[in-house]
Design an enzyme around this catalytic site. Sequence first.
Site, PDB file in Angstrom:
ATOM      1  N   ILE A 123      49.798  38.197  41.370  1.00  0.00           N
ATOM      2  CA  ILE A 123      50.142  38.579  39.997  1.00  0.00           C
ATOM      3  C   ILE A 123      48.923  38.160  39.177  1.00  0.00           C
ATOM      4  O   ILE A 123      48.660  36.973  38.994  1.00  0.00           O
ATOM      5  CB  ILE A 123      51.434  37.892  39.515  1.00  0.00           C
ATOM      6  CG1 ILE A 123      52.609  38.417  40.346  1.00  0.00           C
ATOM      7  CG2 ILE A 123      51.642  38.159  38.025  1.00  0.00           C
ATOM      8  CD1 ILE A 123      53.954  37.879  39.958  1.00  0.00           C
ATOM      9  N   PRO A 124      48.151  39.142  38.716  1.00  0.00           N
ATOM     10  CA  PRO A 124      46.771  38.909  38.267  1.00  0.00           C
ATOM     11  C   PRO A 124      46.614  38.266  36.890  1.00  0.00           C
ATOM     12  O   PRO A 124      46.105  38.882  35.946  1.00  0.00           O
ATOM     13  CB  PRO A 124      46.178  40.314  38.292  1.00  0.00           C
ATOM     14  CG  PRO A 124      47.346  41.204  37.982  1.00  0.00           C
ATOM     15  CD  PRO A 124      48.522  40.555  38.657  1.00  0.00           C
ATOM     16  N   CYS A 125      46.985  37.006  36.763  1.00  0.00           N
ATOM     17  CA  CYS A 125      46.837  36.297  35.495  1.00  0.00           C
ATOM     18  C   CYS A 125      45.367  36.096  35.121  1.00  0.00           C
ATOM     19  O   CYS A 125      45.058  35.839  33.959  1.00  0.00           O
ATOM     20  CB  CYS A 125      47.598  34.976  35.513  1.00  0.00           C
ATOM     21  SG  CYS A 125      47.237  33.928  36.913  1.00  0.00           S
ATOM     22  N   HIS A 126      44.464  36.261  36.078  1.00  0.00           N
ATOM     23  CA  HIS A 126      43.038  36.140  35.777  1.00  0.00           C
ATOM     24  C   HIS A 126      42.540  37.297  34.911  1.00  0.00           C
ATOM     25  O   HIS A 126      41.470  37.208  34.328  1.00  0.00           O
ATOM     26  CB  HIS A 126      42.218  36.057  37.076  1.00  0.00           C
ATOM     27  CG  HIS A 126      42.342  37.246  37.967  1.00  0.00           C
ATOM     28  ND1 HIS A 126      43.416  37.419  38.825  1.00  0.00           N
ATOM     29  CD2 HIS A 126      41.553  38.338  38.121  1.00  0.00           C
ATOM     30  CE1 HIS A 126      43.259  38.555  39.485  1.00  0.00           C
ATOM     31  NE2 HIS A 126      42.142  39.129  39.065  1.00  0.00           N
TER      32      HIS A 126
END
Length: 170
Positions: A136-139
Site C-alpha cells: 500500500i504505497p504510502c511512499h
Amino acid sequence: MNQINIQHFKHPYAEFVLGSYDGKLCLCDFRYRKMRSSVDDRIKRSLNAEFVERNDDVLESTKTQLEEYFLGERSVFDIPLLLVGTDFQKSVWDALNKVKYGDIVTYQDLAVSIGNESAVRAVGNANGANGLAIIIPCHRVIGSKGELIGYGGGLSLKKRLLELEQNLFI
C-alpha cells in the site's frame, strides 16, 4: 490464540517484517521504524493473535513480488491483503492503493478522495499507521508544497522509491 506467521526479509533497500494471517498478508513493514511496536500491537490485538516465526506461501509470494518491484519488473502487487485498522484508516489505505505506480499525491488529495477534505491531519496519521509499506504505497504521498515528509522507512528511502518508480516504465 490465533497465529500470525512472520518472517524477516532483508533487502538492499530496507529490512522488512512480513506477516500473514489466514492466507492474507497483514504486515509488510520496516523492521526498525519508530512505530514498530504500535503497528505490531494493533495487528496482534485486532486479530487476537501472536507472532510466530514461520514461513508460508503468502510470505514467499510477498518476498518474490517485492524483489520484482525493486528490480523494476513489477508495478502492481497481487497478494491477498488483510487490512487491520479502523474504518477510517482502511478508507485512507484503500485510497492510497489507487495511487498508480509513478504518481504522487498530497495528504490533501487523499483527504478529498475519501470525501473528507478537512481531515488532512487524520489522513497523515492513517498514512503513518500503514502496516503494509510498499504494497500500500504510502511512499507516494508528499507534502502540499511538493516536499518529502514523513515516512516510516526514512526520507532517503522514500526518495529512492519515488525515483525508482519515476525512472522506470513497465
